[in-house]
Scaffold this motif. Structure first.
Motif, mmCIF file in Angstrom:
data_model
loop_
_atom_site.group_PDB
_atom_site.id
_atom_site.type_symbol
_atom_site.label_atom_id
_atom_site.label_comp_id
_atom_site.label_asym_id
_atom_site.label_seq_id
_atom_site.Cartn_x
_atom_site.Cartn_y
_atom_site.Cartn_z
ATOM 1 N N LEU A 1 -5.032 10.456 0.982
ATOM 2 C CA LEU A 1 -5.589 11.782 0.743
ATOM 3 C C LEU A 1 -5.623 12.096 -0.752
ATOM 4 O O LEU A 1 -6.645 12.542 -1.285
ATOM 5 N N THR B 1 -8.628 17.388 2.506
ATOM 6 C CA THR B 1 -7.491 17.642 3.387
ATOM 7 C C THR B 1 -7.955 17.935 4.811
ATOM 8 O O THR B 1 -7.342 17.473 5.781
ATOM 9 N N ILE C 1 -2.847 21.079 0.039
ATOM 10 C CA ILE C 1 -2.541 20.139 1.132
ATOM 11 C C ILE C 1 -1.616 20.791 2.155
ATOM 12 O O ILE C 1 -1.886 20.779 3.366
ATOM 13 N N GLU D 1 -6.965 16.224 8.298
ATOM 14 C CA GLU D 1 -6.477 17.040 9.411
ATOM 15 C C GLU D 1 -7.227 16.699 10.706
ATOM 16 O O GLU D 1 -6.618 16.567 11.774
#
Length: 547
Positions: free
Chosen positions: A222, A193, A507, A197
């Protein structure tokens, strides 16, 4: 000599004619006599439903009702008071399943309809659902068409089998997805994650501080990255290759399906029948362009998985899900795996875990971000909670149970937008639920989104986003807790539910403190049913970093 030839020709013609007559009789029994007997037994118990047509059952009527609803929707599009605010109507089941809504109104909560020779006892009766959840009888299994129509994707896996074969697979796979095993996957979930990001951060910076991103494909990538690492360990790059091909296979198969056996759906805004159960076998095996593509992808996926398995046999063992499946299959003390075939067992269950483990979670995460973007007050509440719990640290397993507000939001998301449209069970023998004896050969169909948005159970705000209803858990959310079942019910409840919930929390707890989400004017709310319920036009959100 001529007489012998004549007699020989007569014999051949007689055999051909006899064969055709035998085939016709068998088809007549399968597609007319047997369905009529099953339907008659249910009608004698007071179960009503629409009158079926010959061979196709109620498929033509389903098509007609769908077209009517689509025409009305096109003629009178819904509008918003704010022209820049996309229209979001959570009562999407009434347009995706209008035939079920019409028949529920006309025939009551339990009715009978058919798609070709498949007899479906559709029910929204919560008491029947409760009894199905408590049922442990092997007389209740999965319908055969799951392994046929979805064979290239599910095969003879834990998702599609019944009886002793299913029980054996569940015994091997379920323990590897218990909460103690999920705990060991948290760090890889966080790592994956955080990588996404950083990617979002770079894109937003390059676009001047705010970017419009379709989060749906990013959530799929993801989730696929997470399940690849969890399942294949150091071979996760090969796992990603398998994912890409599985996604292609799913896309090819979902282009021709709306989840109703025998009815195909054209994604170009038109409904039409290109297959009926009468000719389903031929269509599945006839070398059409679509079938050739499905067969090619299936061969490639199977080969990739078996290559990873072979590498495992030649190298040191790794403590990942694939290794656990391999060891569990080798510990088979009942001989069931050998009956199924070890390689097929491994391939089918890897595909099933991969599909169920990434697709449903990714779609739920996408819907969740959409709902939070549409409800900034709830987005702020979740963000405040996460900042208090995580204290600028990465989320840890022990923190997840304290994320009460986030849990409420996830539960409400799965209530409004369950990834799976139907809970379906097949009567392997006559079996009784409530006051209905379900004959052997009938499939019980429970439309999950319709039950989970039933105002009689959930109250007048059933079609509204209100996570507060889950403040005291599922037991306090509605009149009958059995009406909430996004992970299924009973003995066949989703083995990966703990993994899915942990992944969703990780997440969202990584992303929400870092970014602010709002709906893009480009967002078009259009849930659609393919193999799973998904956003037809993606989930376009405006994303801004939080300084």
């Amino acid at each position: 000599m001529g007489a012998d030839r004549f007699e020989g020709a007569k014999l051949v013609l007689s055999l051909v004619f006899g064969g055709i007559l035998w085939l016709f009789i068998q088809l007549y029994k399968v597609f007319f006599v047997k369905p009529q007997k099953l339907a008659s037994r249910l009608r004698n118990q007071g179960i009503r439903g629409p009158s079926p047509s010959f061979l196709l059952g109620n498929i033509p009527e389903i098509k007609r009702i769908q077209l009517q609803v689509q025409t009305k929707s096109s003629a009178a599009p819904k509008t918003s008071q704010n022209e820049n605010q996309p229209v979001i109507d959570h009562d999407w089941p009434s347009t995706v399943f209008p035939h079920l809504h019409q028949w529920l109104t006309e025939y009551g909560p339990t009715f009978l309809y058919s798609t070709g020779n498949i007899q479906l006892l559709c029910t929204t009766d919560v008491e029947i659902l409760k009894e199905i959840g408590l049922c442990t009888s092997p007389n209740l299994g999965k319908p055969a068409y799951l392994s046929k129509d979805r064979g290239p994707l599910l095969g003879q896996s834990i998702l599609s089998t019944s009886g002793s074969v299913w029980a054996h697979q569940r015994k091997i796979i379920a323990p590897e997805l218990f909460i103690d095993k999920v705990k060991g996957m948290i760090s890889l979930m966080t790592e994956c994650t955080m990588s996404m990001e950083r990617s979002w951060g770079s894109r937003i910076e390059s676009e001047g501080g705010t970017a419009v991103i379709d989060v749906a494909p990013d959530m799929r990538r993801l989730s696929a990255d997470i399940i690849s690492r969890a399942c294949f360990g150091s071979n996760y790059a090969r796992g990603e290759e398998i994912f890409v091909k599985l996604k292609s296979l799913q896309d090819v198969m979902s282009k021709a399906s709306i989840g109703i056996p025998g009815l195909r759906y054209d994604l170009d805004k038109k409904f039409h029948i290109i297959e009926s159960p009468t000719c389903g076998f031929l269509n599945r095996h006839f070398p059409t362009k679509q079938n050739r593509e499905i067969w090619k992808l299936e061969r490639e996926i199977n080969s990739l998985i078996l290559n990873v398995v072979k590498q495992r046999a030649d190298a040191n063992h790794e403590n990942d899900l694939l290794q656990m499946i391999l060891e569990g299959a080798k510990r088979d003390d009942e001989g069931l795996t050998s009956r199924v075939n070890l390689n097929k067992f491994i391939v089918d269950n890897c595909k099933a875990i991969y599909f169920a483990g990434h697709e449903t979670t990714a779609i739920t995460a996408s819907w969740c971000l959409m709902l939070l973007a549409a409800h900034p007050d709830w987005q702020a509440r979740v963000r405040t909670e996460l900042l208090e719990i995580c204290q600028d640290q990465l989320p840890q397993f022990d923190m997840l149970r304290n994320m009460k507000v986030l849990t409420m939001v996830i539960q409400e998301t799965m209530r409004l937008y369950p990834a799976t449209a139907y809970l379906i069970r097949s009567a392997e023998h006559d079996i009784k639920f409530k006051d209905v004896v379900v004959p052997k050969g009938v499939d019980i169909q429970i439309p999950i989104p319709i039950v989970q948005q039933d105002p009689a159970v959930w109250g007048p705000d059933a079609h509204q986003f209100n996570p507060e209803r889950f403040a005291n858990g599922v037991l306090g959310a509605c009149k009958s807790p059995q009406a909430y079942f996004p992970f299924g019910v009973g003995a066949r409840i989703c083995a990966g539910q703990h993994l899915a919930m942990a992944e969703l929390k990780i997440i969202l707890s990584c992303l929400l403190p870092k970014f602010s989400f709002s709906l893009s004017p480009a967002y078009r709310h259009a849930p659609i049913l393919g193999i799973v319920v998904h956003p037809r036009h993606g989930v376009h959100l405006c994303i801004t970093p939080i300084s």
